[in-house]
Design a protein around this motif. Structure first.
Motif, mmCIF file in Angstrom:
data_model
loop_
_atom_site.group_PDB
_atom_site.id
_atom_site.type_symbol
_atom_site.label_atom_id
_atom_site.label_comp_id
_atom_site.label_asym_id
_atom_site.label_seq_id
_atom_site.Cartn_x
_atom_site.Cartn_y
_atom_site.Cartn_z
ATOM 1 N N ILE A 10 12.493 9.413 -7.819
ATOM 2 C CA ILE A 10 12.286 9.105 -6.404
ATOM 3 C C ILE A 10 11.018 9.808 -5.945
ATOM 4 O O ILE A 10 10.799 10.985 -6.244
ATOM 5 C CB ILE A 10 13.506 9.566 -5.573
ATOM 6 C CG1 ILE A 10 14.719 8.735 -5.973
ATOM 7 C CG2 ILE A 10 13.220 9.450 -4.076
ATOM 8 C CD1 ILE A 10 16.011 9.176 -5.327
ATOM 9 N N ARG A 11 10.196 9.091 -5.230
ATOM 10 C CA ARG A 11 8.922 9.648 -4.754
ATOM 11 C C ARG A 11 9.145 10.680 -3.651
ATOM 12 O O ARG A 11 10.083 10.593 -2.870
ATOM 13 C CB ARG A 11 8.035 8.532 -4.233
ATOM 14 C CG ARG A 11 7.627 7.576 -5.355
ATOM 15 C CD ARG A 11 6.696 6.553 -4.851
ATOM 16 N NE ARG A 11 5.421 7.226 -4.575
ATOM 17 C CZ ARG A 11 4.291 6.614 -4.383
ATOM 18 N NH1 ARG A 11 4.247 5.312 -4.400
ATOM 19 N NH2 ARG A 11 3.185 7.277 -4.137
ATOM 20 N N SER A 12 8.219 11.601 -3.590
ATOM 21 C CA SER A 12 8.249 12.645 -2.575
ATOM 22 C C SER A 12 8.049 12.037 -1.187
ATOM 23 O O SER A 12 7.247 11.110 -1.013
ATOM 24 C CB SER A 12 7.129 13.649 -2.854
ATOM 25 O OG SER A 12 6.957 14.526 -1.764
ATOM 26 N N PRO A 13 8.722 12.588 -0.183
ATOM 27 C CA PRO A 13 8.524 12.103 1.184
ATOM 28 C C PRO A 13 7.280 12.687 1.847
ATOM 29 O O PRO A 13 7.020 12.459 3.016
ATOM 30 C CB PRO A 13 9.802 12.567 1.901
ATOM 31 C CG PRO A 13 10.199 13.797 1.172
ATOM 32 C CD PRO A 13 9.819 13.545 -0.268
ATOM 33 N N CYS A 14 6.488 13.445 1.091
ATOM 34 C CA CYS A 14 5.278 14.079 1.628
ATOM 35 C C CYS A 14 4.354 13.020 2.224
ATOM 36 O O CYS A 14 4.107 11.980 1.617
ATOM 37 C CB CYS A 14 4.557 14.841 0.520
ATOM 38 S SG CYS A 14 3.035 15.635 1.080
ATOM 39 N N MET A 34 11.610 25.579 0.370
ATOM 40 C CA MET A 34 12.343 25.513 -0.891
ATOM 41 C C MET A 34 12.494 24.063 -1.358
ATOM 42 O O MET A 34 12.320 23.763 -2.542
ATOM 43 C CB MET A 34 13.719 26.161 -0.753
ATOM 44 C CG MET A 34 14.466 26.263 -2.052
ATOM 45 S SD MET A 34 13.669 27.332 -3.266
ATOM 46 C CE MET A 34 13.959 28.920 -2.548
ATOM 47 N N GLU A 35 12.782 23.166 -0.430
ATOM 48 C CA GLU A 35 12.916 21.752 -0.786
ATOM 49 C C GLU A 35 11.591 21.187 -1.295
ATOM 50 O O GLU A 35 11.569 20.388 -2.232
ATOM 51 C CB GLU A 35 13.413 20.950 0.415
ATOM 52 C CG GLU A 35 14.834 21.288 0.810
ATOM 53 C CD GLU A 35 15.222 20.838 2.198
ATOM 54 O OE1 GLU A 35 16.434 20.838 2.479
ATOM 55 O OE2 GLU A 35 14.342 20.489 3.017
ATOM 56 N N ILE A 36 10.501 21.620 -0.702
ATOM 57 C CA ILE A 36 9.175 21.179 -1.144
ATOM 58 C C ILE A 36 8.877 21.732 -2.538
ATOM 59 O O ILE A 36 8.465 20.999 -3.437
ATOM 60 C CB ILE A 36 8.088 21.609 -0.139
ATOM 61 C CG1 ILE A 36 8.271 20.858 1.186
ATOM 62 C CG2 ILE A 36 6.687 21.385 -0.721
ATOM 63 C CD1 ILE A 36 7.439 21.398 2.330
ATOM 64 N N ALA A 37 9.122 23.020 -2.724
ATOM 65 C CA ALA A 37 8.810 23.678 -3.995
ATOM 66 C C ALA A 37 9.647 23.139 -5.144
ATOM 67 O O ALA A 37 9.154 23.007 -6.269
ATOM 68 C CB ALA A 37 9.007 25.188 -3.865
ATOM 69 N N VAL A 41 11.570 19.350 -9.768
ATOM 70 C CA VAL A 41 12.602 19.612 -10.774
ATOM 71 C C VAL A 41 13.975 19.076 -10.371
ATOM 72 O O VAL A 41 14.926 19.183 -11.135
ATOM 73 C CB VAL A 41 12.707 21.130 -11.107
ATOM 74 C CG1 VAL A 41 11.409 21.624 -11.717
ATOM 75 C CG2 VAL A 41 13.089 21.939 -9.891
ATOM 76 N N LEU A 42 14.076 18.498 -9.199
ATOM 77 C CA LEU A 42 15.351 17.925 -8.757
ATOM 78 C C LEU A 42 15.595 16.597 -9.455
ATOM 79 O O LEU A 42 14.660 15.838 -9.717
ATOM 80 C CB LEU A 42 15.348 17.693 -7.244
ATOM 81 C CG LEU A 42 15.193 18.910 -6.341
ATOM 82 C CD1 LEU A 42 15.153 18.467 -4.875
ATOM 83 C CD2 LEU A 42 16.291 19.911 -6.573
ATOM 84 N N ASP A 45 19.723 12.342 -7.761
ATOM 85 C CA ASP A 45 20.847 12.578 -6.845
ATOM 86 C C ASP A 45 20.532 13.728 -5.892
ATOM 87 O O ASP A 45 20.835 13.659 -4.698
ATOM 88 C CB ASP A 45 22.132 12.869 -7.616
ATOM 89 C CG ASP A 45 22.698 11.626 -8.284
ATOM 90 O OD1 ASP A 45 22.435 10.505 -7.800
ATOM 91 O OD2 ASP A 45 23.405 11.776 -9.302
ATOM 92 N N GLU A 46 19.913 14.773 -6.407
ATOM 93 C CA GLU A 46 19.540 15.908 -5.558
ATOM 94 C C GLU A 46 18.454 15.499 -4.567
ATOM 95 O O GLU A 46 18.471 15.919 -3.401
ATOM 96 C CB GLU A 46 19.068 17.080 -6.422
ATOM 97 C CG GLU A 46 20.185 17.672 -7.271
ATOM 98 C CD GLU A 46 19.688 18.600 -8.356
ATOM 99 O OE1 GLU A 46 20.369 19.619 -8.606
ATOM 100 O OE2 GLU A 46 18.636 18.328 -8.975
ATOM 101 N N LYS A 47 17.520 14.668 -5.011
ATOM 102 C CA LYS A 47 16.472 14.178 -4.111
ATOM 103 C C LYS A 47 17.073 13.318 -3.003
ATOM 104 O O LYS A 47 16.671 13.414 -1.843
ATOM 105 C CB LYS A 47 15.423 13.379 -4.890
ATOM 106 C CG LYS A 47 14.564 14.258 -5.781
ATOM 107 C CD LYS A 47 13.593 13.433 -6.604
ATOM 108 C CE LYS A 47 12.754 14.341 -7.493
ATOM 109 N NZ LYS A 47 11.811 13.570 -8.324
#
Length: 63
Positions: A10-14, A34-37, A41-42, A45-47
């Motif tokens: 899943i792509r970053s929401p940045c 922390m979510e950004i960093a 590695v997520l 499902d974690e994303k």
């Protein structure tokens, strides 16, 4: 031979507008530091869980 298709990450929401806001959340994507960093590695499902938190933050439901 059976091939198993792997789910794409899943792509970053940045949105490229990184700026810490009042609640220690990025004003661009509403993630905390922390979510950004940890994003890279997520697993998916974690994303998805982080994305769900972002949606709740957008609605003002959680910090």
């Amino acid at each position: 031979m059976e091939t198993i298709e792997k789910e794409r990450p899943i792509r970053s929401p940045c949105v490229g507008a990184c700026c810490p806001g009042e609640r220690n959340l990025c004003t661009g994507c509403l993630r905390n530091a922390m979510e950004i960093a940890e994003w890279g590695v997520l697993d998916n499902d974690e994303k998805r869980a982080v994305l769900a938190l972002i949606r709740r933050r957008e609605k003002g439901e959680v910090c």
